[in-house]
Design a protein around this motif. Sequence first.
Motif, PDB file in Angstrom:
ATOM      1  N   ALA A 387      89.568 -27.977  11.241  1.00  0.00           N
ATOM      2  CA  ALA A 387      89.182 -28.920  12.292  1.00  0.00           C
ATOM      3  C   ALA A 387      88.361 -30.052  11.720  1.00  0.00           C
ATOM      4  CB  ALA A 387      88.359 -28.214  13.362  1.00  0.00           C
ATOM      5  N   GLY A 388      88.113 -31.035  12.568  1.00  0.00           N
ATOM      6  CA  GLY A 388      87.206 -32.115  12.208  1.00  0.00           C
ATOM      7  C   GLY A 388      87.897 -33.431  11.959  1.00  0.00           C
ATOM      8  N   GLU A 389      89.182 -33.382  11.664  1.00  0.00           N
ATOM      9  CA  GLU A 389      89.940 -34.593  11.354  1.00  0.00           C
ATOM     10  C   GLU A 389      91.420 -34.218  11.432  1.00  0.00           C
ATOM     11  OE1 GLU A 389      89.837 -35.541   7.122  1.00  0.00           O
ATOM     12  OE2 GLU A 389      89.014 -33.541   6.784  1.00  0.00           O
ATOM     13  N   PRO A 390      92.290 -35.223  11.494  1.00  0.00           N
ATOM     14  CA  PRO A 390      93.707 -34.877  11.567  1.00  0.00           C
ATOM     15  C   PRO A 390      94.161 -34.085  10.342  1.00  0.00           C
ATOM     16  CG  PRO A 390      93.342 -37.197  12.062  1.00  0.00           C
ATOM     17  CD  PRO A 390      92.037 -36.656  11.564  1.00  0.00           C
ATOM     18  N   LEU A 391      94.973 -33.083  10.595  1.00  0.00           N
ATOM     19  CA  LEU A 391      95.541 -32.280   9.510  1.00  0.00           C
ATOM     20  C   LEU A 391      96.909 -32.871   9.172  1.00  0.00           C
ATOM     21  CD1 LEU A 391      95.726 -29.794   7.654  1.00  0.00           C
ATOM     22  CD2 LEU A 391      96.605 -28.502   9.605  1.00  0.00           C
ATOM     23  N   ILE A 408      95.579 -22.784  11.562  1.00  0.00           N
ATOM     24  CA  ILE A 408      95.413 -23.178  12.960  1.00  0.00           C
ATOM     25  C   ILE A 408      94.510 -24.392  13.081  1.00  0.00           C
ATOM     26  CG2 ILE A 408      94.748 -22.403  15.259  1.00  0.00           C
ATOM     27  CD1 ILE A 408      95.605 -19.579  14.274  1.00  0.00           C
ATOM     28  N   ASP A 409      95.178 -25.512  13.377  1.00  0.00           N
ATOM     29  CA  ASP A 409      94.482 -26.765  13.581  1.00  0.00           C
ATOM     30  C   ASP A 409      93.754 -26.654  14.919  1.00  0.00           C
ATOM     31  OD1 ASP A 409      93.753 -29.415  13.664  1.00  0.00           O
ATOM     32  OD2 ASP A 409      95.792 -30.230  13.591  1.00  0.00           O
ATOM     33  N   ASN A 410      92.531 -27.124  14.987  1.00  0.00           N
ATOM     34  CA  ASN A 410      91.852 -27.139  16.284  1.00  0.00           C
ATOM     35  C   ASN A 410      91.053 -28.416  16.417  1.00  0.00           C
ATOM     36  OD1 ASN A 410      88.809 -25.538  15.711  1.00  0.00           O
ATOM     37  ND2 ASN A 410      90.450 -25.382  14.214  1.00  0.00           N
ATOM     38  N   TYR A 411      91.160 -28.997  17.616  1.00  0.00           N
ATOM     39  CA  TYR A 411      90.548 -30.289  17.888  1.00  0.00           C
ATOM     40  C   TYR A 411      89.389 -30.105  18.849  1.00  0.00           C
ATOM     41  CZ  TYR A 411      89.864 -34.571  20.578  1.00  0.00           C
ATOM     42  OH  TYR A 411      89.297 -35.621  21.237  1.00  0.00           O
ATOM     43  N   TRP A 412      88.234 -30.617  18.463  1.00  0.00           N
ATOM     44  CA  TRP A 412      87.100 -30.630  19.381  1.00  0.00           C
ATOM     45  C   TRP A 412      86.053 -31.601  18.903  1.00  0.00           C
ATOM     46  CZ3 TRP A 412      82.698 -27.225  17.833  1.00  0.00           C
ATOM     47  CH2 TRP A 412      82.960 -26.432  16.717  1.00  0.00           C
ATOM     48  N   GLN A 413      84.884 -31.543  19.512  1.00  0.00           N
ATOM     49  CA  GLN A 413      83.848 -32.542  19.237  1.00  0.00           C
ATOM     50  C   GLN A 413      82.467 -31.893  19.306  1.00  0.00           C
ATOM     51  OE1 GLN A 413      84.709 -35.187  22.644  1.00  0.00           O
ATOM     52  NE2 GLN A 413      85.614 -36.602  21.153  1.00  0.00           N
ATOM     53  N   THR A 414      81.497 -32.566  18.740  1.00  0.00           N
ATOM     54  CA  THR A 414      80.112 -32.112  18.878  1.00  0.00           C
ATOM     55  C   THR A 414      79.816 -31.873  20.365  1.00  0.00           C
ATOM     56  OG1 THR A 414      79.577 -33.518  16.999  1.00  0.00           O
ATOM     57  CG2 THR A 414      77.723 -32.736  18.318  1.00  0.00           C
ATOM     58  N   GLU A 415      80.326 -32.764  21.188  1.00  0.00           N
ATOM     59  CA  GLU A 415      80.048 -32.709  22.623  1.00  0.00           C
ATOM     60  C   GLU A 415      80.595 -31.444  23.286  1.00  0.00           C
ATOM     61  OE1 GLU A 415      81.124 -35.241  20.873  1.00  0.00           O
ATOM     62  OE2 GLU A 415      80.155 -37.112  21.498  1.00  0.00           O
ATOM     63  N   PHE A 504      87.107 -40.525  23.546  1.00  0.00           N
ATOM     64  CA  PHE A 504      87.210 -41.692  22.662  1.00  0.00           C
ATOM     65  C   PHE A 504      88.218 -41.463  21.539  1.00  0.00           C
ATOM     66  CE2 PHE A 504      83.079 -42.112  24.713  1.00  0.00           C
ATOM     67  CZ  PHE A 504      83.234 -43.358  25.292  1.00  0.00           C
ATOM     68  N   ASP A 505      89.196 -40.635  21.828  1.00  0.00           N
ATOM     69  CA  ASP A 505      90.306 -40.464  20.886  1.00  0.00           C
ATOM     70  C   ASP A 505      91.600 -40.912  21.562  1.00  0.00           C
ATOM     71  OD1 ASP A 505      89.472 -39.231  18.337  1.00  0.00           O
ATOM     72  OD2 ASP A 505      88.699 -37.644  19.627  1.00  0.00           O
ATOM     73  N   TRP A 506      92.465 -41.528  20.775  1.00  0.00           N
ATOM     74  CA  TRP A 506      93.817 -41.824  21.237  1.00  0.00           C
ATOM     75  C   TRP A 506      94.652 -40.562  21.092  1.00  0.00           C
ATOM     76  CZ3 TRP A 506      94.097 -46.223  23.581  1.00  0.00           C
ATOM     77  CH2 TRP A 506      93.415 -47.349  23.116  1.00  0.00           C
ATOM     78  N   GLY A 519      93.487 -40.904  16.362  1.00  0.00           N
ATOM     79  CA  GLY A 519      92.344 -41.704  15.886  1.00  0.00           C
ATOM     80  C   GLY A 519      91.443 -42.130  17.028  1.00  0.00           C
ATOM     81  N   ARG A 520      90.285 -42.654  16.675  1.00  0.00           N
ATOM     82  CA  ARG A 520      89.252 -42.980  17.652  1.00  0.00           C
ATOM     83  C   ARG A 520      89.511 -44.318  18.327  1.00  0.00           C
ATOM     84  NH1 ARG A 520      85.089 -39.177  18.777  1.00  0.00           N
ATOM     85  NH2 ARG A 520      83.886 -40.996  19.400  1.00  0.00           N
ATOM     86  N   THR A 521      89.057 -44.407  19.574  1.00  0.00           N
ATOM     87  CA  THR A 521      89.165 -45.672  20.297  1.00  0.00           C
ATOM     88  C   THR A 521      87.893 -46.491  20.103  1.00  0.00           C
ATOM     89  OG1 THR A 521      88.099 -44.846  22.304  1.00  0.00           O
ATOM     90  CG2 THR A 521      90.477 -44.510  22.129  1.00  0.00           C
ATOM     91  N   HIS A 530      83.393 -35.740   8.364  1.00  0.00           N
ATOM     92  CA  HIS A 530      82.067 -35.993   8.914  1.00  0.00           C
ATOM     93  C   HIS A 530      82.092 -37.235   9.780  1.00  0.00           C
ATOM     94  CE1 HIS A 530      80.742 -32.876   6.350  1.00  0.00           C
ATOM     95  NE2 HIS A 530      80.819 -33.576   5.229  1.00  0.00           N
ATOM     96  N   ARG A 531      81.543 -37.086  10.957  1.00  0.00           N
ATOM     97  CA  ARG A 531      81.584 -38.184  11.924  1.00  0.00           C
ATOM     98  C   ARG A 531      80.434 -39.158  11.690  1.00  0.00           C
ATOM     99  NH1 ARG A 531      81.619 -36.693  18.270  1.00  0.00           N
ATOM    100  NH2 ARG A 531      80.730 -38.591  19.105  1.00  0.00           N
ATOM    101  N   LEU A 532      80.766 -40.410  11.527  1.00  0.00           N
ATOM    102  CA  LEU A 532      79.751 -41.429  11.277  1.00  0.00           C
ATOM    103  C   LEU A 532      79.999 -42.631  12.175  1.00  0.00           C
ATOM    104  CD1 LEU A 532      79.932 -41.470   7.363  1.00  0.00           C
ATOM    105  CD2 LEU A 532      78.105 -40.444   8.725  1.00  0.00           C
TER     106      LEU A 532
END
Length: 653
Positions: A387-391, A408-415, A504-506, A519-521, A530-532
């Motif tokens: 996770a954390g970025e596109p695989l 297993i790809d998994n998509y999520w956020q700090t939020e 905030f992701d497309w 990717g991010r909007t 790492h998110r910056l």
Amino acid sequence: MNSVSASAGSASARQGDKPMSRYAEFYRRSVDEPEGFWSEQARLIDWKTPPQLILDASRPPFARWFVGGTTNLCHNAVDRHLASRGEQRALIFVSTETGVEKSYSFKELHAEVQRVAASLMELGVGKGDRVLIYMPMIPEAAFAMLACARIGAIHCVVFGGFASGSLASRIEDATPKVIVSADAGSRGNKILAYKPLLDEAIRLSSHKPDAVLLFDRELAPMELSEGRDHLASVLLEKHRDAEVPCTWLDATDISYTIYTSGTTGKPKGVQRDTGGYAVALAASMQHIFDGRAGETYFSTSDIGWVVGHSYIVYGPLIAGMATIMYEGLPTQGIDQQPDGGIWWRLVEKYKVTVMFSAPTAVRVLKKQDPALLKKYDLSSLRALFLAGEPLDEPTGRWISEGLGVPIIDNYWQTESGWPILTVANGVERTPSKFGSPGVPMYGFKVKILHESTGEELAGPDEKGVVVIEGPTPPGFMQTVWRDDERFVNTYWKSVPGKLVYSTFDWGIRDADGYFYILGRTDDVINVAGHRLGTREIEESISGHANVAEVAVVGVADALKGQVALAFVVAKDGAAVADEQAALQLEGEIMKRVSDDLGALARPARVRFVTALPKTRSGKLLRRAIQAVCEQRDPGDLTTIDDPSTLQQIKNLF
Ligand code: PRX
């Protein structure tokens, strides 16, 4: 879409024959009957007092879960396992930086956590007080987190790779009573002294902590500030036999805040509750990660990130699993010699069943000898979660073939605190598709909306913003720390006419309901997972005396996913007139960002231009700059004020 089964889905679970029937019903119930669904999940944890009301959604978009219930995260992670598995391993620490390898049983972990809890209490910490943790990947960092949870203090872990500027803004916002830190971290055998960075951050911040608790690893000298700084060894010794009972907290009491980047330069304190988070993690350990008590979990993340909170510390321990904390690079041996097989050695040695990492790390390993994957007995491993970025597909295929277990790809956020999109193999074996993290997880009503009209894009492959309809499930952020307004305005009001949470992701969704993240909007970039925030980097660069204007964009990179590129207009053109002078200014700017924010945020390159591409109203055209850097079509440029500015950037590539 390229449809390949990356997970070992049984033939009957494949599309065509009744797809995902068990999971589909599980999911349906989670969103149609959330109270019933989550009251069942709530049984996965211990409560002191059971919840009276499962969900209070009376004040949207705020969702309050398990109202009236009292519990404690540390009790669920540690104490409740004492009777059944007190002697079993709870935490395994391996540092290829210092050569230390050490295990703690649940009983030992219990004792360590109480020592730190008693020390924090002696320093005046009580329920609701903030404790900022700025630590390397050492067990004491986890002890400190659990100690805070035990006494109801709110921890705020700041990634150890951040430098004094980033740290100062977080101290300012969190206003901690106590800061827990260490003399130094180490990366690739290079010592990074933390104490001078911490001292500088405290100097920069208008808020000053009452006390600093310092773990001395004897890696770097520390100058102690009289009256403020305390050596942990002294306090811990004093509280060797401490017994500190868990403070029972309301389910809705804050457990922690964690800072993350957004569109503005000011990081947001993502605030999480106690009961909802515990239930969400316990449920995810069962339904998504399929991890079982007594087994070992290995996440290669860092406690400074949300993955570290959820899936190094709390999730595995709540599930009664042993968790591995690894300090070091994926290519470094225990004897500090290069060893691209270190992870697999740990999998073999500790019989890891569930592993969690990021695509970037796998891309690093891909450069190593593939035979390393075959050298160890990996038969205990059931799945690798990324996770954390596109695989990307080549990376996914390489590791899938090498390990022979589902990737297993998994998509999520700090939020969100736990996966939003993936496959729930613990509920039903479900095939994955390369390139897609999967389908919405139970509790998450995920939609794709048109960016400007807010209309739902229900058709397959229509690109829009990925949003989540409320009420958000347990474990999701409660609000932005001390700023409900920012929470509502930033996250819930960005799509016109609708109160929905924007990721905030497309994204797009295919005909089978699998999502793809594109990717991010916003102005967030993703460097090595790492998110910056580019704005934070821009603010740091703007502080240089010879910078008139700057634009930072994230540009595709084969290894790190993205890297930051900075385009700078110098105040004094002569300073960049020749190559030598430009190189010098580039070096100064890079150093400034490293010193201020940390090496992670340092742009890969700084390029000098005479003007930046903007709209006629003066808005920076970051997306157009990014497109040009990636040799893509910059799209509609009717609003650009001066097309030659973009041409200048184009000429640089
Ligand atoms: O853009 C998405 C990307 O990382 C962002 C969240 O980063 P962070 O808050 O650090 O949380 C990471 C938790 C794993 C997302 O908005 N992202 C995360 N996972 C994926 C992803 N992009 C594509 N695929 C993923 N699996």
